[in-house]
Design a protein around this motif. Structure first.
Motif, PDB file in Angstrom:
ATOM      1  N   SER A   1       0.849  -1.184   0.000  1.00  0.00           N
ATOM      2  CA  SER A   1       0.000   0.000   0.000  1.00  0.00           C
ATOM      3  C   SER A   1       0.884   1.232   0.000  1.00  0.00           C
ATOM      4  CB  SER A   1      -0.907  -0.005   1.232  1.00  0.00           C
ATOM      5  OG  SER A   1      -1.778   1.125   1.226  1.00  0.00           O
ATOM      6  N   CYS A   2       0.299   2.348  -0.424  1.00  0.00           N
ATOM      7  CA  CYS A   2       1.049   3.599  -0.411  1.00  0.00           C
ATOM      8  C   CYS A   2       0.072   4.758  -0.295  1.00  0.00           C
ATOM      9  CB  CYS A   2       1.892   3.744  -1.666  1.00  0.00           C
ATOM     10  SG  CYS A   2       3.134   5.062  -1.566  1.00  0.00           S
ATOM     11  N   ILE A   3       0.525   5.817   0.362  1.00  0.00           N
ATOM     12  CA  ILE A   3      -0.271   7.036   0.454  1.00  0.00           C
ATOM     13  C   ILE A   3       0.610   8.196  -0.011  1.00  0.00           C
ATOM     14  CG2 ILE A   3       0.310   7.400   2.903  1.00  0.00           C
ATOM     15  CD1 ILE A   3      -2.561   8.542   3.234  1.00  0.00           C
ATOM     16  N   SER A   4       0.081   9.021  -0.890  1.00  0.00           N
ATOM     17  CA  SER A   4       0.863  10.130  -1.416  1.00  0.00           C
ATOM     18  C   SER A   4       0.953  11.247  -0.365  1.00  0.00           C
ATOM     19  CB  SER A   4       0.235  10.642  -2.708  1.00  0.00           C
ATOM     20  OG  SER A   4      -1.059  11.164  -2.449  1.00  0.00           O
ATOM     21  N   ASP A   5       1.662  12.304  -0.686  1.00  0.00           N
ATOM     22  CA  ASP A   5       1.819  13.381   0.279  1.00  0.00           C
ATOM     23  C   ASP A   5       0.480  14.042   0.580  1.00  0.00           C
ATOM     24  OD1 ASP A   5       2.876  14.854  -2.539  1.00  0.00           O
ATOM     25  OD2 ASP A   5       1.439  15.982  -1.336  1.00  0.00           O
TER      26      ASP A   5
ATOM     27  N   THR B   1      -0.923  16.809   0.156  1.00  0.00           N
ATOM     28  CA  THR B   1      -1.640  17.703  -0.755  1.00  0.00           C
ATOM     29  C   THR B   1      -2.741  16.951  -1.494  1.00  0.00           C
ATOM     30  OG1 THR B   1      -0.009  17.288  -2.482  1.00  0.00           O
ATOM     31  CG2 THR B   1       0.328  19.214  -1.092  1.00  0.00           C
ATOM     32  N   GLU B   2      -2.590  15.634  -1.662  1.00  0.00           N
ATOM     33  CA  GLU B   2      -3.613  14.831  -2.342  1.00  0.00           C
ATOM     34  C   GLU B   2      -4.054  13.626  -1.513  1.00  0.00           C
ATOM     35  OE1 GLU B   2      -2.484  15.891  -6.975  1.00  0.00           O
ATOM     36  OE2 GLU B   2      -2.351  13.824  -6.257  1.00  0.00           O
ATOM     37  N   ASN B   3      -3.148  13.028  -0.743  1.00  0.00           N
ATOM     38  CA  ASN B   3      -3.484  11.850   0.056  1.00  0.00           C
ATOM     39  C   ASN B   3      -4.107  10.730  -0.783  1.00  0.00           C
ATOM     40  OD1 ASN B   3      -2.499  12.108   2.643  1.00  0.00           O
ATOM     41  ND2 ASN B   3      -4.353  13.053   3.460  1.00  0.00           N
ATOM     42  N   ASN B   4      -3.617  10.550  -1.974  1.00  0.00           N
ATOM     43  CA  ASN B   4      -4.067   9.410  -2.777  1.00  0.00           C
ATOM     44  C   ASN B   4      -3.566   8.114  -2.150  1.00  0.00           C
ATOM     45  OD1 ASN B   4      -5.308  11.001  -4.786  1.00  0.00           O
ATOM     46  ND2 ASN B   4      -3.349  11.330  -5.787  1.00  0.00           N
ATOM     47  N   THR B   5      -4.389   7.088  -2.196  1.00  0.00           N
ATOM     48  CA  THR B   5      -4.004   5.798  -1.626  1.00  0.00           C
ATOM     49  C   THR B   5      -4.005   4.716  -2.695  1.00  0.00           C
ATOM     50  OG1 THR B   5      -6.288   5.334  -0.967  1.00  0.00           O
ATOM     51  CG2 THR B   5      -4.848   6.379   0.665  1.00  0.00           C
ATOM     52  N   PHE B   6      -3.120   3.750  -2.513  1.00  0.00           N
ATOM     53  CA  PHE B   6      -2.961   2.654  -3.459  1.00  0.00           C
ATOM     54  C   PHE B   6      -2.828   1.357  -2.671  1.00  0.00           C
ATOM     55  CE2 PHE B   6      -2.175   5.622  -6.853  1.00  0.00           C
ATOM     56  CZ  PHE B   6      -1.543   6.684  -6.229  1.00  0.00           C
ATOM     57  N   TYR B   7      -3.395   0.273  -3.226  1.00  0.00           N
ATOM     58  CA  TYR B   7      -3.332  -1.032  -2.576  1.00  0.00           C
ATOM     59  C   TYR B   7      -3.062  -2.103  -3.612  1.00  0.00           C
ATOM     60  CZ  TYR B   7      -5.747   1.432   1.193  1.00  0.00           C
ATOM     61  OH  TYR B   7      -6.090   2.315   2.172  1.00  0.00           O
ATOM     62  N   THR B   8      -2.282  -3.097  -3.229  1.00  0.00           N
ATOM     63  CA  THR B   8      -2.167  -4.254  -4.086  1.00  0.00           C
ATOM     64  C   THR B   8      -3.470  -5.049  -4.006  1.00  0.00           C
ATOM     65  OG1 THR B   8      -0.702  -6.092  -4.665  1.00  0.00           O
ATOM     66  CG2 THR B   8      -1.191  -5.814  -2.344  1.00  0.00           C
ATOM     67  N   GLU B   9      -3.781  -5.748  -5.063  1.00  0.00           N
ATOM     68  CA  GLU B   9      -5.072  -6.425  -5.156  1.00  0.00           C
ATOM     69  C   GLU B   9      -5.330  -7.378  -3.991  1.00  0.00           C
ATOM     70  OE1 GLU B   9      -7.050  -5.427  -7.657  1.00  0.00           O
ATOM     71  OE2 GLU B   9      -8.683  -6.598  -6.786  1.00  0.00           O
TER      72      GLU B   9
ATOM     73  N   VAL C   1      -4.803  -7.181  -0.936  1.00  0.00           N
ATOM     74  CA  VAL C   1      -5.182  -6.621   0.366  1.00  0.00           C
ATOM     75  C   VAL C   1      -6.350  -5.647   0.269  1.00  0.00           C
ATOM     76  CG1 VAL C   1      -2.794  -6.898   1.119  1.00  0.00           C
ATOM     77  CG2 VAL C   1      -3.599  -4.636   0.389  1.00  0.00           C
ATOM     78  N   LYS C   2      -6.832  -5.385  -0.923  1.00  0.00           N
ATOM     79  CA  LYS C   2      -7.945  -4.445  -1.079  1.00  0.00           C
ATOM     80  C   LYS C   2      -9.161  -4.907  -0.277  1.00  0.00           C
ATOM     81  CE  LYS C   2      -6.821  -2.421  -5.580  1.00  0.00           C
ATOM     82  NZ  LYS C   2      -7.203  -2.301  -7.010  1.00  0.00           N
TER      83      LYS C   2
ATOM     84  N   LEU D   1      -0.962   1.456   8.967  1.00  0.00           N
ATOM     85  CA  LEU D   1      -1.528   0.445   8.083  1.00  0.00           C
ATOM     86  C   LEU D   1      -2.408  -0.445   8.944  1.00  0.00           C
ATOM     87  CD1 LEU D   1      -1.568  -0.675   5.155  1.00  0.00           C
ATOM     88  CD2 LEU D   1       0.136  -2.357   5.917  1.00  0.00           C
ATOM     89  N   GLN D   2      -3.706  -0.256   8.831  1.00  0.00           N
ATOM     90  CA  GLN D   2      -4.664  -1.082   9.561  1.00  0.00           C
ATOM     91  C   GLN D   2      -4.931  -2.335   8.747  1.00  0.00           C
ATOM     92  OE1 GLN D   2      -6.257  -0.546  12.683  1.00  0.00           O
ATOM     93  NE2 GLN D   2      -6.804  -2.696  12.336  1.00  0.00           N
ATOM     94  N   MET D   3      -4.635  -3.472   9.332  1.00  0.00           N
ATOM     95  CA  MET D   3      -4.778  -4.752   8.638  1.00  0.00           C
ATOM     96  C   MET D   3      -5.861  -5.572   9.331  1.00  0.00           C
ATOM     97  SD  MET D   3      -0.765  -5.657   7.963  1.00  0.00           S
ATOM     98  CE  MET D   3      -0.450  -6.032   9.670  1.00  0.00           C
ATOM     99  N   SER D   4      -6.869  -5.959   8.589  1.00  0.00           N
ATOM    100  CA  SER D   4      -7.981  -6.734   9.135  1.00  0.00           C
ATOM    101  C   SER D   4      -8.169  -8.002   8.309  1.00  0.00           C
ATOM    102  CB  SER D   4      -9.258  -5.893   9.111  1.00  0.00           C
ATOM    103  OG  SER D   4      -9.095  -4.689   9.828  1.00  0.00           O
ATOM    104  N   SER D   5      -8.949  -8.920   8.851  1.00  0.00           N
ATOM    105  CA  SER D   5      -9.220 -10.199   8.178  1.00  0.00           C
ATOM    106  C   SER D   5      -7.925 -10.830   7.694  1.00  0.00           C
ATOM    107  CB  SER D   5     -10.185  -9.983   7.005  1.00  0.00           C
ATOM    108  OG  SER D   5     -11.404  -9.424   7.445  1.00  0.00           O
TER     109      SER D   5
END
Length: 120
Positions: free
Chosen positions: A49-53, A55-63, A65-66, A82-86
């Motif tokens: 996963s990744c979160i941008s700076d 100014t945008e806070n865009n988030t990305f996840y590998t399939e 863990v979505k 990084l909150q991980m559930s299930s």
């Protein structure tokens, strides 16, 4: 020196939850992207996963863990979570936090990692 520090790993049963934290002492995280990566024994490191700076806070996840993992930042605490559930046994790995100007596999500053083990 930019040195991320991860915490929050541990042993959890399948279906359980963990929250990982990443701080970078002396570094204001809101201006930078933060990524989480993992490496399981015998496997290559993969982006989780990744979160941008901020100014945008865009988030990305590998399939894989979505819908189960959530990345977020708390600028007041200068921390990314990084909150991980299930959780599943296949989530077992060393989890690394990395930071740089942008999300991507070539992020320049890496932590030492924290072990996450999902097992009954």
């Amino acid at each position: 020196q930019v040195q991320p520090v991860e915490s929050g790993g541990g042993l959890v049963q399948p279906g359980g939850s963990l929250r990982l934290s990443c701080i970078v002492p002396g570094f204001t995280l809101r201006y930078y992207a933060i990524g989480w990566f993992r490496q399981a024994p015998g496997k290559e490191r993969e982006g989780v996963s990744c979160i941008s700076d901020s100014t945008e806070n865009n988030t990305f996840y590998t399939e894989a863990v979505k819908g189960r993992f959530t990345i977020s930042r708390d600028n007041a605490k200068n921390t990314v979570f990084l909150q991980m559930s299930s959780l599943k046994p296949e989530d077992t790995a060393v989890y690394y936090c990395a930071t740089d100007d942008y999300c991507g596999s070539g992020m320049g500053h890496w932590g030492q990692g924290t072990q996450v083990t999902v097992s009954s």
